[in-house]
Design an enzyme around this catalytic site. Structure first.
Site, short mmCIF file in Angstrom:
data_model
loop_
_atom_site.label_atom_id
_atom_site.label_comp_id
_atom_site.label_asym_id
_atom_site.label_seq_id
_atom_site.Cartn_x
_atom_site.Cartn_y
_atom_site.Cartn_z
N GLU A 175 -52.10 -44.53 -75.73
CA GLU A 175 -52.56 -43.38 -74.61
C GLU A 175 -53.14 -42.25 -75.62
OE1 GLU A 175 -49.89 -42.44 -71.67
OE2 GLU A 175 -49.83 -44.35 -71.04
N GLU A 202 -57.92 -44.37 -66.47
CA GLU A 202 -57.18 -44.33 -65.56
C GLU A 202 -57.41 -43.16 -64.48
OE1 GLU A 202 -53.04 -45.26 -66.37
OE2 GLU A 202 -52.33 -44.86 -64.09
N LYS A 225 -52.36 -51.04 -77.19
CA LYS A 225 -52.74 -50.28 -76.48
C LYS A 225 -52.03 -48.88 -76.71
CE LYS A 225 -52.59 -49.54 -71.75
NZ LYS A 225 -52.14 -48.37 -71.45
N ASP A 249 -46.08 -50.59 -70.57
CA ASP A 249 -44.99 -49.73 -70.44
C ASP A 249 -44.31 -49.38 -69.05
OD1 ASP A 249 -46.84 -47.78 -70.20
OD2 ASP A 249 -46.15 -46.35 -71.60
N SER A 250 -45.43 -49.51 -67.85
CA SER A 250 -45.12 -49.63 -66.57
C SER A 250 -43.95 -50.44 -66.42
CB SER A 250 -46.41 -50.02 -65.56
OG SER A 250 -46.86 -51.26 -66.13
O1 KIV Z 1 -48.42 -49.45 -68.30
C1 KIV Z 1 -49.16 -50.07 -67.53
O2 KIV Z 1 -49.04 -50.82 -66.91
C2 KIV Z 1 -50.62 -49.50 -67.87
C3 KIV Z 1 -51.69 -49.77 -66.87
C4 KIV Z 1 -51.35 -49.34 -65.75
C5 KIV Z 1 -53.16 -49.75 -67.32
O3 KIV Z 1 -50.86 -48.78 -68.82
#
Ligand code: KIV
Length: 275
Positions: free
Chosen positions: A120, A187, A118, A49-50
């Site tokens: 968090e 992280e 994924k 989600d980056s």
């Molecule tokens: O959103 C993302 O790119 C991430 C990575 C930095 C692990 O969660």
């Protein structure tokens, strides 16, 4: 193509089985073309989600929606053949209840064909992770710095910098592993803490600013390519594409202004296809 020639995609159980073995190579990608390049060398491609910050210029990942993740997840699946594609569940799509998480995760798996999602969070997500894995959703965890918590933690600072703060992060990591996640991102934590967690949990740890002792590593592709204007201190730059792109754009602009840009004769004079 014979059955033997078919390229088999890595699965969540394949990655789970790599604990303590050959390091797991992971990068993010959000596009078909970068996914094609990354797929040649990586075991896991994370549609993170980056993308909210990298592609869309948001200040955080909070505005990212499930539809945005699904759209880019499709692109990455089309661009890749071999890596396990993991898609991030965005803020607001899974935290309200384990049922909400299942419905969102099922959409992601069904609509993109990716191999895992994924989430968090540590102890607070354990029940959800167990619920999802019991229902056929492979889950990658994410502990330490969890960027979706930006509004409660206040900044993207490294976590567990004092040894006295390690306990809750270790508890989070153990809870994620015991709940059935197949791997977890750690992280921005102190190096000895990343190492310690890796030795304590039975599933692979994927470090980002954590420890070289982790079972694998991940970086945001644009950060390591030198395309992001701001990058975390721990990022090693493997290229400096920003200035190269700027130079190419400048050369093009100069060409166009000098009317030196290739004219139709360059296209129509060619045999066969223009592309
Ligand atoms: O959103 C993302 O790119 C991430 C990575 C930095 C692990 O969660």
């Amino acid at each position: 193509m014979s059955i033997q020639d078919e390229i088999k995609r890595l699965t969540a159980p394949d990655i789970r089985a790599r604990k303590g073995r050959e390091p797991i190579v992971c990068l993010t990608s959000y596009h078909a073309h970068t996914a094609r390049l990354v797929d040649k060398y990586c075991d896991v491609i994370l549609v993170g989600d980056s993308l909210g910050m990298v592609m869309h210029g948001f200040e955080s990942t909070i505005p990212v929606t499930l539809d945005m993740m699904i759209l880019q997840g499709h692109a990455v699946m089309r661009g890749s053949k071999r890596a396990l594609v993991v898609i991030d569940m965005p803020f607001g799509s899974y935290e309200a209840s384990k049922e909400q998480a299942f419905l969102s995760a099922a959409r992601v798996l069904k609509e993109t064909g990716c191999g895992a999602i994924k989430v968090e969070g540590g102890r607070r997500m354990a029940e959800t992770i167990a619920f999802l894995t019991a229902r056929g959703v492979p889950v990658m965890g994410h502990v330490g710095l969890t960027p979706q918590a930006i509004n409660t933690i206040g900044s993207f600072r490294a976590q567990g910098r004092e040894e006295a703060d390690w306990g809750p992060i270790e508890e989070d990591a153990k809870a994620v592993a015991e709940a059935g996640a197949f791997a977890m991102v750690i992280e921005a934590v102190a190096e000895p803490l990343g190492r310690r967690i890796t030795g304590q949990v039975a599933i692979p740890t994927i470090g980002i600013g954590a420890s070289p002792a982790c079972d694998g590593q991940i970086l945001v592709l644009e950060d390591m390519l030198g395309l992001s204007p701001r990058v975390p201190k721990f990022v090693k730059r493997y290229s400096d594409l920003g200035p190269s792109i700027e130079k190419a754009v400048k050369d093009y602009a100069d060409d166009v202004r000098a009317r030196g840009f290739p004219g139709p004769e360059h296209v129509y004079g060619m045999k066969g296809k223009a592309r």
